[in-house]
Design a protein around this motif. Structure first.
Motif, short mmCIF file in Angstrom:
data_model
loop_
_atom_site.label_atom_id
_atom_site.label_comp_id
_atom_site.label_asym_id
_atom_site.label_seq_id
_atom_site.Cartn_x
_atom_site.Cartn_y
_atom_site.Cartn_z
N GLU A 40 0.84 -1.19 0.00
CA GLU A 40 0.00 0.00 0.00
C GLU A 40 0.87 1.24 0.00
O GLU A 40 1.96 1.24 0.57
CB GLU A 40 -0.90 0.03 1.24
N TYR A 42 1.75 4.63 1.52
CA TYR A 42 1.60 5.16 2.87
C TYR A 42 1.78 6.67 2.88
O TYR A 42 1.50 7.33 3.84
CB TYR A 42 2.60 4.46 3.79
N GLU A 46 6.31 6.76 0.26
CA GLU A 46 6.41 5.65 1.21
C GLU A 46 5.48 4.52 0.81
O GLU A 46 4.36 4.74 0.39
CB GLU A 46 6.05 6.11 2.64
N ALA A 48 4.09 0.56 2.19
CA ALA A 48 3.99 -0.34 3.34
C ALA A 48 3.61 -1.72 2.83
O ALA A 48 2.84 -1.86 1.88
CB ALA A 48 2.93 0.15 4.32
#
Length: 76
Positions: A40, A42, A46, A48
């Motif tokens: 996913e 983030y 970023e 995750a």
């Protein structure tokens, strides 16, 4: 590519480079993780990983394998 992982590029060159890097890393993750795992976005850059039914040692091993794959890839 997962819809949440799409990234609207900025109009500048740096923004387009960031998009290329995020897409390449996303592809590496998708090619490496299990079907039961998910990735996913983030934040801006970023990502995750959700690793259900994964022990700490297994997650650590996967993280190291992913680090090595990203390091060895020609992202740009």
């Amino acid at each position: 590519m997962h819809p949440r992982l799409s990234y609207v590029p900025n109009d500048n060159k740096e923004g387009l480079q960031i998009v290329a890097v995020v897409k390449r890393i996303t592809n590496i993750l998708q090619e490496t993780i299990r079907v039961s795992d998910s990735q996913e976005r983030y934040g801006g850059e970023e990502l995750a990983l959700l690793l259900p039914q994964t022990e700490h040692a297994q997650a650590h091993e996967l993280a190291e394998r992913l680090r090595a794959l990203v390091e060895a890839s020609s992202i740009m």
